[in-house]
Design a protein around this motif. Structure first.
Motif, PDB file in Angstrom:
ATOM      1  N   ARG A 185      -5.564   6.831   0.538  1.00 21.74           N
ATOM      2  CA  ARG A 185      -5.735   5.453   0.061  1.00 21.74           C
ATOM      3  C   ARG A 185      -7.187   5.008   0.134  1.00 21.74           C
ATOM      4  O   ARG A 185      -7.735   4.468  -0.818  1.00 21.74           O
ATOM      5  CB  ARG A 185      -4.902   4.514   0.944  1.00 21.74           C
ATOM      6  CG  ARG A 185      -3.559   4.202   0.365  1.00 21.74           C
ATOM      7  CD  ARG A 185      -2.983   2.940   0.944  1.00 21.74           C
ATOM      8  NE  ARG A 185      -2.981   2.857   2.373  1.00 21.74           N
ATOM      9  CZ  ARG A 185      -1.989   3.230   3.166  1.00 21.74           C
ATOM     10  NH1 ARG A 185      -0.904   3.763   2.646  1.00 21.74           N
ATOM     11  NH2 ARG A 185      -2.055   3.068   4.458  1.00 21.74           N
ATOM     12  N   GLU A 186      -7.819   5.288   1.291  1.00 18.46           N
ATOM     13  CA  GLU A 186      -9.216   4.883   1.465  1.00 18.46           C
ATOM     14  C   GLU A 186     -10.083   5.592   0.426  1.00 18.46           C
ATOM     15  O   GLU A 186     -10.922   4.988  -0.225  1.00 18.46           O
ATOM     16  CB  GLU A 186      -9.712   5.250   2.884  1.00 18.46           C
ATOM     17  CG  GLU A 186      -8.991   4.488   3.976  1.00 18.46           C
ATOM     18  CD  GLU A 186      -9.169   2.981   3.845  1.00 18.46           C
ATOM     19  OE1 GLU A 186     -10.309   2.539   3.676  1.00 18.46           O
ATOM     20  OE2 GLU A 186      -8.151   2.255   3.885  1.00 18.46           O
ATOM     21  N   TYR A 238     -12.327   4.103  -2.759  1.00 20.32           N
ATOM     22  CA  TYR A 238     -13.750   4.397  -2.911  1.00 20.32           C
ATOM     23  C   TYR A 238     -14.011   4.902  -4.338  1.00 20.32           C
ATOM     24  O   TYR A 238     -14.934   4.453  -5.023  1.00 20.32           O
ATOM     25  CB  TYR A 238     -14.199   5.454  -1.886  1.00 20.32           C
ATOM     26  CG  TYR A 238     -15.607   5.897  -2.164  1.00 20.32           C
ATOM     27  CD1 TYR A 238     -16.682   5.117  -1.748  1.00 20.32           C
ATOM     28  CD2 TYR A 238     -15.863   7.056  -2.895  1.00 20.32           C
ATOM     29  CE1 TYR A 238     -17.972   5.484  -2.053  1.00 20.32           C
ATOM     30  CE2 TYR A 238     -17.157   7.428  -3.207  1.00 20.32           C
ATOM     31  CZ  TYR A 238     -18.210   6.642  -2.779  1.00 20.32           C
ATOM     32  OH  TYR A 238     -19.486   6.998  -3.097  1.00 20.32           O
ATOM     33  N   LYS A 295      -3.006   7.430   4.480  1.00 19.98           N
ATOM     34  CA  LYS A 295      -4.066   6.448   4.737  1.00 19.98           C
ATOM     35  C   LYS A 295      -5.412   7.013   4.260  1.00 19.98           C
ATOM     36  O   LYS A 295      -6.194   6.314   3.610  1.00 19.98           O
ATOM     37  CB  LYS A 295      -4.108   6.119   6.229  1.00 19.98           C
ATOM     38  CG  LYS A 295      -4.939   4.895   6.531  1.00 19.98           C
ATOM     39  CD  LYS A 295      -4.718   4.446   7.967  1.00 19.98           C
ATOM     40  CE  LYS A 295      -5.765   3.438   8.425  1.00 19.98           C
ATOM     41  NZ  LYS A 295      -6.039   2.367   7.498  1.00 19.98           N
ATOM     42  N   ARG A 320     -13.559  -4.029  -2.320  1.00 17.90           N
ATOM     43  CA  ARG A 320     -14.185  -2.705  -2.242  1.00 17.90           C
ATOM     44  C   ARG A 320     -14.276  -2.046  -3.608  1.00 17.90           C
ATOM     45  O   ARG A 320     -15.108  -1.193  -3.849  1.00 17.90           O
ATOM     46  CB  ARG A 320     -13.405  -1.803  -1.275  1.00 17.90           C
ATOM     47  CG  ARG A 320     -13.615  -2.193   0.174  1.00 17.90           C
ATOM     48  CD  ARG A 320     -12.677  -1.466   1.091  1.00 17.90           C
ATOM     49  NE  ARG A 320     -11.282  -1.862   0.872  1.00 17.90           N
ATOM     50  CZ  ARG A 320     -10.259  -1.326   1.497  1.00 17.90           C
ATOM     51  NH1 ARG A 320     -10.444  -0.363   2.375  1.00 17.90           N
ATOM     52  NH2 ARG A 320      -9.023  -1.752   1.261  1.00 17.90           N
ATOM     53  N   GLU A 376       0.815  -1.221   0.000  1.00 21.08           N
ATOM     54  CA  GLU A 376       0.000   0.000   0.000  1.00 21.08           C
ATOM     55  C   GLU A 376       0.847   1.269   0.000  1.00 21.08           C
ATOM     56  O   GLU A 376       0.663   2.132  -0.862  1.00 21.08           O
ATOM     57  CB  GLU A 376      -0.954  -0.010   1.195  1.00 21.08           C
ATOM     58  CG  GLU A 376      -2.142  -0.917   0.982  1.00 21.08           C
ATOM     59  CD  GLU A 376      -3.266  -0.660   1.962  1.00 21.08           C
ATOM     60  OE1 GLU A 376      -4.427  -0.771   1.561  1.00 21.08           O
ATOM     61  OE2 GLU A 376      -2.976  -0.349   3.132  1.00 21.08           O
ATOM     62  N   GLU A 435      -9.461  -8.139  -2.018  1.00 22.43           N
ATOM     63  CA  GLU A 435      -9.928  -6.749  -2.085  1.00 22.43           C
ATOM     64  C   GLU A 435     -11.246  -6.732  -2.849  1.00 22.43           C
ATOM     65  O   GLU A 435     -11.272  -7.055  -4.037  1.00 22.43           O
ATOM     66  CB  GLU A 435      -8.880  -5.895  -2.826  1.00 22.43           C
ATOM     67  CG  GLU A 435      -9.262  -4.432  -3.004  1.00 22.43           C
ATOM     68  CD  GLU A 435      -9.568  -3.773  -1.663  1.00 22.43           C
ATOM     69  OE1 GLU A 435     -10.761  -3.737  -1.310  1.00 22.43           O
ATOM     70  OE2 GLU A 435      -8.629  -3.322  -1.002  1.00 22.43           O
ATOM     71  N   ARG A 464      -6.391  -7.554  -0.043  1.00 18.74           N
ATOM     72  CA  ARG A 464      -6.473  -6.448   0.917  1.00 18.74           C
ATOM     73  C   ARG A 464      -5.638  -6.701   2.161  1.00 18.74           C
ATOM     74  O   ARG A 464      -5.302  -5.799   2.902  1.00 18.74           O
ATOM     75  CB  ARG A 464      -7.950  -6.305   1.287  1.00 18.74           C
ATOM     76  CG  ARG A 464      -8.278  -5.263   2.250  1.00 18.74           C
ATOM     77  CD  ARG A 464      -9.782  -5.288   2.475  1.00 18.74           C
ATOM     78  NE  ARG A 464     -10.181  -4.199   3.319  1.00 18.74           N
ATOM     79  CZ  ARG A 464     -11.443  -3.897   3.554  1.00 18.74           C
ATOM     80  NH1 ARG A 464     -12.405  -4.584   2.991  1.00 18.74           N
ATOM     81  NH2 ARG A 464     -11.753  -2.905   4.340  1.00 18.74           N
TER      82      ARG A 464
END
Ligand code: HEM
Length: 408
Positions: free
Chosen positions: A166-167, A171, A163, A392, A142, A390, A400
């Protein structure tokens, strides 16, 4: 904007690319498409068609005059007033933008990141080595690609900021297979990038920065055919690079280690002969292409196999399925380090045609230095718990969570 209505066609497979069934069984779904003699699919969910055959994907992607990117790479129709970049524009605008990025993305430029990447990877390994175990995805896959992109922009970030990006990026990528709100993903770093661009412009004007100091100073100072880039375009480039270059490379790094740890005979072969590292990277890109597929729309009425397409129909080019086409790659799902690397490089993980990935050499450098460090520094590497896929962002195929252990 909505596109023309698509419909189910007898003999053409129905696939819901967001479904649990697809996410759990996508390789079998692709192999069934190839084996069934009709490598096309329709998705009622989202209203689009998809192409799985290597030949048809390649033929479409070289016809940029017929197969447009103007509505964006996602399933949603990017509104014409939204100024897209690169993957969302056709020639002649694409030719201008590709020249500009091509000028910046030289081999020398990418090679200049090698010492920094090496130090970053080794620093991360130093931090966890004595523990004898870590989640390799969180520790390295990551942060590394995101760190590289921020180096390009000439800005360091703190881990909390990274972080959050990344999130948000995941999305955004997750929206690409949704029919609405699905053009270029909304980017969580927009404000950060706008502030950084303003500051970089100020430093350049004050003589505190050099024109070739980083990617932003280059974009600001570049001129092609008498044209300079607007702030809007520069921000578009940066936003796009952040998304295109980080989530994808992250997926590659974890897939690579996972693939090797789950095919011990091939891992042993690689350990015995390090010259196979580039082949291992290409073979992993082929068998586990990080991006399932991206979209084009047709400019004219088009016949594609059994599909009769009205203009502006969204059609997904399935990079991952084309890379498993048995007519090009015998025994396609087998990860095999005896293959010929030139043949393996025919995979479509980086796309094809004028939009082919411009960052591919950089992701290969990252993967090579990452894998070499893992091989050199983590003896007895093994899986150490549940590997979590992963899910999402259904357009991506990857991992993930990758818990591993090694001998200390
Ligand atoms: C394993 C890592 C990567 C994968 C699998 C990947 C995949 C792709 C794919 C499939 C496309 C084609 C899009 C289309 O045809 O619609 C693309 C385009 C692109 N990628 Fe990558 N990418 C990766 C890494 C990177 C990196 C590290 C960068 C830059 C830092 C980057 C920059 C770009 C750019 C600029 C384009 C647009 C090219 C154009 O439209 O002319 N990519 N990538």
């Amino acid at each position: 904007m909505a596109g023309p209505k698509t419909h189910a066609i007898p003999g053409v497979a129905e696939i819901d690319f967001n479904s649990e069934h697809f996410l759990k069984n996508y390789k079998q779904v692709y192999m069934d498409l190839h084996a069934g003699g009709c490598p096309f699919a329709h998705s009622s969910e989202g209203d689009f068609y998809a192409v799985a055959a290597h030949k048809e994907i390649v033929e479409a992607c070289v016809r940029a005059d017929q197969w447009s990117s103007k509505f964006g790479p996602g399933l949603g129709y990017q509104p014409p007033e939204t100024p897209g970049v690169l993957v969302s524009v056709d020639p002649p605008e694409h030719t201008f933008e590709a020249r500009l990025v091509g000028k910046a993305f030289s081999k020398t430029y990418f090679d200049s990141f090698i010492p920094g990447i090496r130090a970053f990877v080794n620093g991360k390994i130093d931090a966890v080595f004595a523990d004898g175990r870590c989640d390799l995805h969180e520790t390295l896959s990551e942060p590394l690609p995101l760190w590289v992109i921020f180096q390009m922009f000439g800005r360091a970030t703190d881990p909390a900021e990274m972080k959050a990006f990344r999130e948000g990026l995941l999305y955004g990528v997750g929206q690409m297979l949704r029919p609405s709100n699905a053009g270029t993903p909304p980017n969580p770093a927009t404000h950060f990038l706008a502030d950084h661009l303003a500051e970089t412009r100020r430093r350049l004007a004050a003589g505190e920065a050099e024109p070739d100091e980083n990617l932003l100073t280059r974009f600001i100072s570049s001129e092609i055919g008498g044209r300079r880039l607007t702030d809007e375009k520069i921000l578009g480039f940066c936003s796009f690079l952040l998304t295109a270059g980080s989530a994808t490379t992250t997926i590659l790094l974890s897939n690579l280690v996972h693939r090797l740890l789950t095919t011990p005979d091939q891992f042993a072969k690689l350990r015995a002969d390090r010259s196979l590292v580039p082949l291992a990277i290409e073979e992993c890109l082929r068998v586990d292409a990080p991006v399932h597929g991206l979209f084009r729309t047709n400019n004219q009425p088009t016949r594609l196999g059994p599909l009769e397409l009205e203009p502006d129909t969204k059609v997904m080019m399935l990079w991952a399925a084309g890379s498993l086409d048995p007519t090009v790659f015998p025994d396609p799902t087998r990860f095999d380090l005896d293959r010929d690397i030139d043949q393996v490089r025919k995979h479509l993980a980086f796309g094809y045609g004028i939009h082919i990935c411009r960052g591919a050499p950089l992701s290969r450098i990252e993967a090579q230095l990452f894998l070499e460090a893992v091989l050199d520094r983590l003896p007895g590497l093994r899986l150490d718990g549940e590997v979590v896929p992963e899910t999402r962002a259904p357009v991506l195929q990857g991992i993930r969570k990758l818990p591993v252990a090694w001998d200390v």
